[in-house]
Motif scaffolding. Structure first.
Motif, PDB file in Angstrom:
ATOM      1  N   UNK A  80       0.812  -1.180   0.000  1.00 38.41           N
ATOM      2  CA  UNK A  80       0.000   0.000   0.000  1.00 38.41           C
ATOM      3  C   UNK A  80       0.862   1.254   0.000  1.00 38.41           C
ATOM      4  N   UNK A  81       1.986   1.200   0.654  1.00 38.83           N
ATOM      5  CA  UNK A  81       2.842   2.372   0.724  1.00 38.83           C
ATOM      6  C   UNK A  81       3.386   2.716  -0.658  1.00 38.83           C
ATOM      7  N   UNK A  82       3.751   1.704  -1.445  1.00 38.07           N
ATOM      8  CA  UNK A  82       4.272   1.952  -2.790  1.00 38.07           C
ATOM      9  C   UNK A  82       3.245   2.611  -3.704  1.00 38.07           C
ATOM     10  N   UNK A  83       1.971   2.380  -3.445  1.00 35.39           N
ATOM     11  CA  UNK A  83       0.905   2.907  -4.296  1.00 35.39           C
ATOM     12  C   UNK A  83       0.348   4.249  -3.811  1.00 35.39           C
ATOM     13  N   UNK A  84       0.783   4.732  -2.651  1.00 33.48           N
ATOM     14  CA  UNK A  84       0.240   5.959  -2.071  1.00 33.48           C
ATOM     15  C   UNK A  84       0.718   7.189  -2.838  1.00 33.48           C
ATOM     16  N   UNK A  85      -0.179   8.158  -3.006  1.00 32.20           N
ATOM     17  CA  UNK A  85       0.228   9.446  -3.589  1.00 32.20           C
ATOM     18  C   UNK A  85       0.591  10.432  -2.479  1.00 32.20           C
ATOM     19  N   UNK A  86       0.140  10.180  -1.249  1.00 35.38           N
ATOM     20  CA  UNK A  86       0.602  10.839  -0.032  1.00 35.38           C
ATOM     21  C   UNK A  86       0.889   9.729   0.961  1.00 35.38           C
ATOM     22  N   UNK A  87       2.105   9.654   1.451  1.00 37.44           N
ATOM     23  CA  UNK A  87       2.506   8.540   2.308  1.00 37.44           C
ATOM     24  C   UNK A  87       1.785   8.551   3.647  1.00 37.44           C
ATOM     25  N   UNK A  88       1.325   7.379   4.095  1.00 34.09           N
ATOM     26  CA  UNK A  88       0.728   7.261   5.422  1.00 34.09           C
ATOM     27  C   UNK A  88       1.815   7.110   6.480  1.00 34.09           C
ATOM     28  N   UNK A  89       1.427   7.287   7.727  1.00 33.45           N
ATOM     29  CA  UNK A  89       2.309   7.001   8.856  1.00 33.45           C
ATOM     30  C   UNK A  89       2.149   5.528   9.195  1.00 33.45           C
ATOM     31  N   UNK A  90       3.262   4.844   9.438  1.00 28.21           N
ATOM     32  CA  UNK A  90       3.218   3.419   9.777  1.00 28.21           C
ATOM     33  C   UNK A  90       3.433   3.283  11.277  1.00 28.21           C
ATOM     34  N   UNK A  91       2.472   2.653  11.957  1.00 24.55           N
ATOM     35  CA  UNK A  91       2.535   2.481  13.404  1.00 24.55           C
ATOM     36  C   UNK A  91       2.917   1.070  13.793  1.00 24.55           C
ATOM     37  N   UNK A 145     -10.151   9.199  -5.618  1.00 24.90           N
ATOM     38  CA  UNK A 145      -9.074   9.383  -4.652  1.00 24.90           C
ATOM     39  C   UNK A 145      -9.593   8.962  -3.286  1.00 24.90           C
ATOM     40  N   UNK A 146      -8.818   8.147  -2.582  1.00 25.17           N
ATOM     41  CA  UNK A 146      -9.224   7.588  -1.300  1.00 25.17           C
ATOM     42  C   UNK A 146      -8.303   8.142  -0.218  1.00 25.17           C
ATOM     43  N   UNK A 147      -8.893   8.692   0.842  1.00 30.79           N
ATOM     44  CA  UNK A 147      -8.133   9.343   1.899  1.00 30.79           C
ATOM     45  C   UNK A 147      -8.001   8.523   3.173  1.00 30.79           C
ATOM     46  N   UNK A 148      -8.460   7.296   3.180  1.00 30.36           N
ATOM     47  CA  UNK A 148      -8.341   6.477   4.378  1.00 30.36           C
ATOM     48  C   UNK A 148      -7.997   5.049   3.966  1.00 30.36           C
ATOM     49  N   UNK A 149      -6.929   4.537   4.551  1.00 29.86           N
ATOM     50  CA  UNK A 149      -6.443   3.208   4.209  1.00 29.86           C
ATOM     51  C   UNK A 149      -7.404   2.094   4.552  1.00 29.86           C
ATOM     52  N   UNK A 150      -8.261   2.302   5.539  1.00 25.92           N
ATOM     53  CA  UNK A 150      -9.196   1.247   5.923  1.00 25.92           C
ATOM     54  C   UNK A 150     -10.242   0.992   4.839  1.00 25.92           C
ATOM     55  N   UNK A 151     -10.364   1.890   3.879  1.00 25.19           N
ATOM     56  CA  UNK A 151     -11.313   1.697   2.779  1.00 25.19           C
ATOM     57  C   UNK A 151     -10.723   0.816   1.681  1.00 25.19           C
ATOM     58  N   UNK A 152      -9.456   0.460   1.809  1.00 24.56           N
ATOM     59  CA  UNK A 152      -8.778  -0.337   0.782  1.00 24.56           C
ATOM     60  C   UNK A 152      -8.655  -1.787   1.220  1.00 24.56           C
TER      61      UNK A 152
END
Length: 50
Positions: free
Chosen positions: A1-12, A30-37
């Motif tokens: 998912x990180x490789x496909x992001x156009x804005x990088x998420x924070x990894x916890x 455009x999807x703004x929340x990773x939980x939707x993927x």
């Protein structure tokens, strides 16, 4: 998912992510929340031959 992001998420902890943005060129969304993927599967790319 990180490789496909156009804005990088924070990894916890435990590889959870927050933030980030993704673009789907399949349906022009455009999807703004990773939980939707959903990550279905990864396809490996063969190594280049020398």
């Amino acid at each position: 998912m990180i490789d496909e992001a156009i804005e990088l998420p924070q990894v916890g902890e435990c590889c959870t992510i927050s933030g980030g943005r993704w673009y789907s060129f399949y349906d022009d969304v455009t999807i703004d929340w990773g939980s939707a993927l959903d990550v279905d599967h990864m396809v490996s790319v063969p190594a280049a031959r020398a």
